[in-house]
Scaffold this motif. Structure first.
Motif, PDB file in Angstrom:
ATOM      1  N   VAL A  25      29.793  61.439  99.096  1.00  0.00           N
ATOM      2  CA  VAL A  25      30.251  60.450 100.065  1.00  0.00           C
ATOM      3  C   VAL A  25      30.742  61.172 101.314  1.00  0.00           C
ATOM      4  CG1 VAL A  25      30.939  58.794  98.289  1.00  0.00           C
ATOM      5  CG2 VAL A  25      32.609  60.452  99.134  1.00  0.00           C
ATOM      6  N   SER A  26      30.973  60.397 102.375  1.00  0.00           N
ATOM      7  CA  SER A  26      31.610  60.923 103.582  1.00  0.00           C
ATOM      8  C   SER A  26      32.046  59.777 104.465  1.00  0.00           C
ATOM      9  CB  SER A  26      30.658  61.854 104.352  1.00  0.00           C
ATOM     10  OG  SER A  26      29.649  61.114 105.004  1.00  0.00           O
ATOM     11  N   CYS A  27      32.873  60.086 105.452  1.00  0.00           N
ATOM     12  CA  CYS A  27      33.152  59.209 106.602  1.00  0.00           C
ATOM     13  C   CYS A  27      33.774  57.869 106.192  1.00  0.00           C
ATOM     14  CB  CYS A  27      31.881  58.975 107.413  1.00  0.00           C
ATOM     15  SG  CYS A  27      31.136  60.485 108.050  1.00  0.00           S
ATOM     16  N   ALA A  28      35.081  57.901 105.973  1.00  0.00           N
ATOM     17  CA  ALA A  28      35.803  56.684 105.587  1.00  0.00           C
ATOM     18  C   ALA A  28      36.840  56.358 106.660  1.00  0.00           C
ATOM     19  CB  ALA A  28      36.474  56.891 104.232  1.00  0.00           C
ATOM     20  N   GLN A  29      36.426  55.619 107.686  1.00  0.00           N
ATOM     21  CA  GLN A  29      37.352  55.210 108.745  1.00  0.00           C
ATOM     22  C   GLN A  29      38.111  53.975 108.251  1.00  0.00           C
ATOM     23  OE1 GLN A  29      39.033  53.804 110.934  1.00  0.00           O
ATOM     24  NE2 GLN A  29      38.892  54.659 112.972  1.00  0.00           N
ATOM     25  N   TYR A  30      39.398  54.166 107.957  1.00  0.00           N
ATOM     26  CA  TYR A  30      40.232  53.125 107.366  1.00  0.00           C
ATOM     27  C   TYR A  30      40.185  51.829 108.167  1.00  0.00           C
ATOM     28  CZ  TYR A  30      44.623  51.114 105.515  1.00  0.00           C
ATOM     29  OH  TYR A  30      45.583  50.300 104.954  1.00  0.00           O
ATOM     30  N   GLU A  31      40.165  51.928 109.484  1.00  0.00           N
ATOM     31  CA  GLU A  31      40.235  50.739 110.333  1.00  0.00           C
ATOM     32  C   GLU A  31      38.944  49.925 110.355  1.00  0.00           C
ATOM     33  OE1 GLU A  31      43.021  51.931 113.982  1.00  0.00           O
ATOM     34  OE2 GLU A  31      41.298  53.258 113.747  1.00  0.00           O
ATOM     35  N   HIS A  32      37.819  50.561 110.034  1.00  0.00           N
ATOM     36  CA  HIS A  32      36.522  49.901 110.200  1.00  0.00           C
ATOM     37  C   HIS A  32      36.109  49.048 109.013  1.00  0.00           C
ATOM     38  CE1 HIS A  32      34.904  52.801 113.534  1.00  0.00           C
ATOM     39  NE2 HIS A  32      36.040  52.194 113.871  1.00  0.00           N
ATOM     40  N   GLY A  33      36.824  49.147 107.909  1.00  0.00           N
ATOM     41  CA  GLY A  33      36.419  48.346 106.763  1.00  0.00           C
ATOM     42  C   GLY A  33      37.218  48.671 105.528  1.00  0.00           C
ATOM     43  N   GLU A  90      41.635  60.621 112.869  1.00  0.00           N
ATOM     44  CA  GLU A  90      42.832  61.031 113.592  1.00  0.00           C
ATOM     45  C   GLU A  90      43.349  60.014 114.601  1.00  0.00           C
ATOM     46  OE1 GLU A  90      39.452  62.734 116.232  1.00  0.00           O
ATOM     47  OE2 GLU A  90      39.747  61.881 114.232  1.00  0.00           O
ATOM     48  N   TYR A  91      42.597  58.975 114.901  1.00  0.00           N
ATOM     49  CA  TYR A  91      42.910  58.110 116.036  1.00  0.00           C
ATOM     50  C   TYR A  91      44.097  57.181 115.775  1.00  0.00           C
ATOM     51  CZ  TYR A  91      38.077  59.452 117.074  1.00  0.00           C
ATOM     52  OH  TYR A  91      36.925  60.164 117.290  1.00  0.00           O
ATOM     53  N   THR A  92      44.815  56.864 116.848  1.00  0.00           N
ATOM     54  CA  THR A  92      45.777  55.777 116.788  1.00  0.00           C
ATOM     55  C   THR A  92      45.020  54.456 116.858  1.00  0.00           C
ATOM     56  OG1 THR A  92      47.851  54.940 117.695  1.00  0.00           O
ATOM     57  CG2 THR A  92      46.167  55.598 119.278  1.00  0.00           C
ATOM     58  N   LYS A  93      45.677  53.362 116.495  1.00  0.00           N
ATOM     59  CA  LYS A  93      44.992  52.074 116.414  1.00  0.00           C
ATOM     60  C   LYS A  93      44.442  51.646 117.784  1.00  0.00           C
ATOM     61  CE  LYS A  93      49.008  49.000 116.970  1.00  0.00           C
ATOM     62  NZ  LYS A  93      49.769  47.896 116.335  1.00  0.00           N
ATOM     63  N   ASN A  94      43.356  50.905 117.720  1.00  0.00           N
ATOM     64  CA  ASN A  94      42.664  50.365 118.906  1.00  0.00           C
ATOM     65  C   ASN A  94      42.053  51.451 119.791  1.00  0.00           C
ATOM     66  OD1 ASN A  94      43.340  47.681 118.189  1.00  0.00           O
ATOM     67  ND2 ASN A  94      45.339  47.883 119.180  1.00  0.00           N
ATOM     68  N   THR A  95      41.822  52.631 119.231  1.00  0.00           N
ATOM     69  CA  THR A  95      41.155  53.707 119.967  1.00  0.00           C
ATOM     70  C   THR A  95      39.686  53.783 119.595  1.00  0.00           C
ATOM     71  OG1 THR A  95      43.203  54.979 120.122  1.00  0.00           O
ATOM     72  CG2 THR A  95      41.140  56.189 120.430  1.00  0.00           C
ATOM     73  N   ILE A 140      35.214  48.811 116.465  1.00  0.00           N
ATOM     74  CA  ILE A 140      33.869  48.321 116.196  1.00  0.00           C
ATOM     75  C   ILE A 140      33.728  46.931 116.807  1.00  0.00           C
ATOM     76  CG2 ILE A 140      33.517  49.681 114.102  1.00  0.00           C
ATOM     77  CD1 ILE A 140      34.394  47.261 112.480  1.00  0.00           C
ATOM     78  N   PRO A 141      32.494  46.466 117.060  1.00  0.00           N
ATOM     79  CA  PRO A 141      32.304  45.125 117.613  1.00  0.00           C
ATOM     80  C   PRO A 141      32.997  44.066 116.749  1.00  0.00           C
ATOM     81  CG  PRO A 141      30.243  46.337 117.692  1.00  0.00           C
ATOM     82  CD  PRO A 141      31.208  47.194 116.915  1.00  0.00           C
ATOM     83  N   GLY A 142      33.715  43.194 117.410  1.00  0.00           N
ATOM     84  CA  GLY A 142      34.459  42.174 116.692  1.00  0.00           C
ATOM     85  C   GLY A 142      35.864  42.588 116.323  1.00  0.00           C
ATOM     86  N   GLY A 143      36.165  43.878 116.485  1.00  0.00           N
ATOM     87  CA  GLY A 143      37.519  44.362 116.216  1.00  0.00           C
ATOM     88  C   GLY A 143      37.667  44.981 114.839  1.00  0.00           C
ATOM     89  N   ASN A 144      38.593  45.910 114.738  1.00  0.00           N
ATOM     90  CA  ASN A 144      38.858  46.563 113.468  1.00  0.00           C
ATOM     91  C   ASN A 144      39.510  45.597 112.483  1.00  0.00           C
ATOM     92  OD1 ASN A 144      37.853  48.930 114.549  1.00  0.00           O
ATOM     93  ND2 ASN A 144      39.861  49.791 115.025  1.00  0.00           N
ATOM     94  N   VAL A 145      39.291  45.826 111.189  1.00  0.00           N
ATOM     95  CA  VAL A 145      39.807  44.910 110.180  1.00  0.00           C
ATOM     96  C   VAL A 145      41.205  45.285 109.712  1.00  0.00           C
ATOM     97  CG1 VAL A 145      37.488  44.338 109.421  1.00  0.00           C
ATOM     98  CG2 VAL A 145      38.739  46.154 108.247  1.00  0.00           C
ATOM     99  N   ARG A 146      41.649  46.508 110.000  1.00  0.00           N
ATOM    100  CA  ARG A 146      43.014  46.940 109.700  1.00  0.00           C
ATOM    101  C   ARG A 146      43.347  48.110 110.611  1.00  0.00           C
ATOM    102  NH1 ARG A 146      42.225  49.243 103.479  1.00  0.00           N
ATOM    103  NH2 ARG A 146      40.375  50.535 103.862  1.00  0.00           N
ATOM    104  N   ASP A 147      44.620  48.457 110.711  1.00  0.00           N
ATOM    105  CA  ASP A 147      45.070  49.418 111.714  1.00  0.00           C
ATOM    106  C   ASP A 147      45.643  50.675 111.076  1.00  0.00           C
ATOM    107  OD1 ASP A 147      44.469  47.753 113.886  1.00  0.00           O
ATOM    108  OD2 ASP A 147      46.410  46.744 113.742  1.00  0.00           O
ATOM    109  N   HIS A 148      45.485  51.789 111.798  1.00  0.00           N
ATOM    110  CA  HIS A 148      46.195  53.003 111.455  1.00  0.00           C
ATOM    111  C   HIS A 148      47.674  52.848 111.785  1.00  0.00           C
ATOM    112  CE1 HIS A 148      42.457  55.839 111.716  1.00  0.00           C
ATOM    113  NE2 HIS A 148      42.716  55.513 110.473  1.00  0.00           N
ATOM    114  N   GLU A 149      48.516  53.482 110.971  1.00  0.00           N
ATOM    115  CA  GLU A 149      49.937  53.602 111.285  1.00  0.00           C
ATOM    116  C   GLU A 149      50.147  54.866 112.111  1.00  0.00           C
ATOM    117  OE1 GLU A 149      52.576  51.680 110.541  1.00  0.00           O
ATOM    118  OE2 GLU A 149      51.428  50.164 109.451  1.00  0.00           O
ATOM    119  N   GLY A 150      51.065  54.793 113.047  1.00  0.00           N
ATOM    120  CA  GLY A 150      51.480  55.985 113.766  1.00  0.00           C
ATOM    121  C   GLY A 150      50.557  56.359 114.907  1.00  0.00           C
TER     122      GLY A 150
END
Length: 560
Positions: A167-175, A200-205, A208-218
């Motif tokens: 596996v690879s590439c698990a962006q928490y905010e994207h799904g 590594e990104y802060t939220k809203n950085t 994805i189209p339609g907006g992220n489904v959850r946000d990073h903390e910090g």
């Protein structure tokens, strides 16, 4: 949980690498009041369960494996310390030969020290080879979840067929991490994570189209506290915890564990002054070790971390796990797709000279049935220009052509029986033949590459017809493409390696089933991938639901 007797209760002065191994007979002795007292003292100051980040095992060999956990009563605390008091905690661990955790075969105590984020790394050894085991941890009255681990076959044995996923590439905010849950349900023997475990990104950085489904903390991760908090946020995901508990992992990082597209001591945007980049790299490496089931040989030292290593699965397979970030030359002509003279400069390397020598030496000495190279970025040539110019990714092996040529020629010269490259990074499934000369499509194939799509990065994605993808027309050695999310599940036998490209229809909602979008096989001593296909099942049906036993299917193999 069976108690430990006085002889087996050993609290070492070491930090996260502490290990204590005792005979099973001692571990099964009658309860000892001293152990009860120690457990009570261990939990002093803990008002809630510290096992919020789950458990994991990793780096198995024929006699043992690493056990991991990290204590955190408040995992998202901004200081990165997980709500833990600033003192060490003795953590009891036990390994069992049965799933119901009744027969203890190894046990001891390791120290969770604040200097290492209250992480625990236990290197268990002297176990029989080729067996399943289960394990858990305890601090005072608090008991961790149970995890499953395996020892590899004996070095002279092929063992049973190996079920391995990567596996690879698990962006928490994207799904949602549904694919991790489905992977755990596959009950594999071994899981490879090939990078971008966290972003590594802060939220809203990175949206994805339609907006992220959850946000990073910090904030964007730059300090040790930031990276510890971010790893903890990912580890609180129960689907990810299930995948870690299901089987031992082999892990390597890519770029997002530190900074997008970094290269050695160069950040993504070197034109922007970043005087703290090396301190950032040091913090990222330390947090990565603290949160992964790695052996003490990978304990970081400042900005350096020994991550490339070899893991043998008996005579069946040798896994050469690479590090293509820490030692590479900076990308030529920028990070994107370019027609770049620097790409063919023979002095440039993606592995660095020492790692390249180590890999080539491993090829020369290998006697494995399958030599599997676990690494981060696309290995085969991937030209996106139909004209005479080559326009390729400078961040992948295409940006380091001579480096790729030396390594490919190395396994050819060493007469490696079955070289297979496993890859992540590109957020899509791919399968390809590997060549010494990609400009000669009629030339022989000398290896195979399998590429796993992302767990979530990019959002849902969409099913696609590989026949219409322009890359496959320009690059005839590329045999498959799919832009959904998922993982690759393989079965490795002496005469055949099969790879199921698993996908989930959605990640922006949780809970979808996984199904096999395509299956490829690699035959023993037949370089290149061959697709199996279903002759009697409507392929549109495959794209909307998993296959069931009621489906009448006929499997065939497409020969070169």
């Amino acid at each position: 949980m069976p108690h430990l007797d006085r002889r087996s209760f050993l609290v070492t002065g070491l930090a996260a690498g502490a290990i204590a191994t005792i005979p099973a007979s001692a571990a099964l002795a009658d309860p000892d009041p001293a152990a009860e007292t120690a457990q009570s003292l261990a939990s002093r100051g803990l008002r809630s369960d510290p096992f919020t980040l789950g458990v994991a095992s990793g780096d198995p060999d024929h006699s043992g494996f690493v056990l991991w956990t990290r204590l955190a009563t408040q995992p998202l605390a901004e200081d990165g310390m997980g709500g833990m008091p600033a003192r060490p905690f003795p953590v009891l661990w036990q390994v069992y030969s049965d799933e119901r955790c009744r027969r203890v075969v190894r046990s001891g105590v390791a120290v969770a020290a604040p200097e290492w984020g209250h992480s625990v790394h236990v290197e268990v050894d002297a176990l029989p080879s080729g067996r399943e085991y289960w394990y858990r941890f305890r601090v005072g009255p608090y008991l961790s979840p149970v995890g499953r681990a395996l020892t590899a076959p004996h070095l002279l044995s092929y063992g049973s067929p190996l079920s391995m996923a990567f596996v690879s590439c698990a962006q928490y905010e994207h799904g949602y991490f549904t694919s991790y849950r489905r992977l755990a349900e596959e009950h594999p023997d071994l899981i490879l994570h090939l990078g971008d475990y966290q972003y590594e990104y802060t939220k809203n950085t990175y949206t994805i189209p339609g907006g992220n489904v959850r946000d990073h903390e910090g904030p964007e991760t730059e300090t040790l506290a930031n990276y510890r908090q971010r790893h903890a946020q990912y580890k609180t995901d129960l689907d990810l915890q299930a995948a870690h508990a299901a089987a031992p992992w082999l892990v390597v990082f890519d770029d997002h564990e530190v900074d997008n597209n970094w290269a050695d001591e160069v950040p993504e945007k070197p034109e922007v002054p970043q005087p703290n980049f090396l301190a950032r790299r040091e913090a990222a490496f330390r947090a990565y070790y603290e949160n992964m089931p790695l052996r003490r040989t990978s304990v970081p030292r400042g900005i350096d971390m020994q991550l490339y290593r070899r893991v043998r699965w008996g005579r069946m397979a040798t896994f050469h796990m690479l590090d293509t970030r820490q030692y590479r030359d900076d990308q030529g002509c920028g990070d994107g797709y370019r027609d770049c003279p620097a790409a063919v400069d023979p002095a440039r390397s993606i592995t660095g000279a020492a790692q390249e020598r180590w890999l080539l030496d491993g090829f020369r000495h290998s006697r494995a049935q399958w030599d599997i190279i676990g690494q981060q970025v696309f290995f085969a040539q991937r030209d996106n220009n139909a004209g005479p110019a080559k326009v390729t990714s400078m961040d992948a092996w295409d940006g380091y052509v001579a480096s790729r040529q030396r390594i490919t020629q190395g396994w050819v010269d060493a007469k490696v029986r079955n070289p297979v490259v496993l890859t992540g990074d590109v957020h899509a499934h791919w399968a390809s033949d590997l060549k010494l000369d990609y400009d000669d499509p009629t030339g022989p194939s000398v290896g195979s590459e399998l590429v796993a799509t992302s767990i979530t990065t990019g959002g849902d994605g969409a099913d696609s017809d590989p026949a219409t993808h322009p890359y496959l027309a320009i690059n005839p050695h590329l045999k498959f493409y799919n832009n959904q999310r998922g993982y690759v599940l393989t079965k490795i036998e002496r005469d055949l390696m099969s790879a199921d490209f698993k996908v989930v229809p959605h990640v922006q909602v949780a809970g979808d089933p996984a199904y096999t979008r395509a299956t490829f096989v690699i035959e023993d001593q037949v370089p290149g991938v061959q697709q199996t296909y279903l002759r009697s099942l409507d392929t549109t049906l495959m794209r909307t639901r998993p296959m069931t036993v009621e489906d009448t299917v006929t499997w065939e193999t497409e020969r070169p």
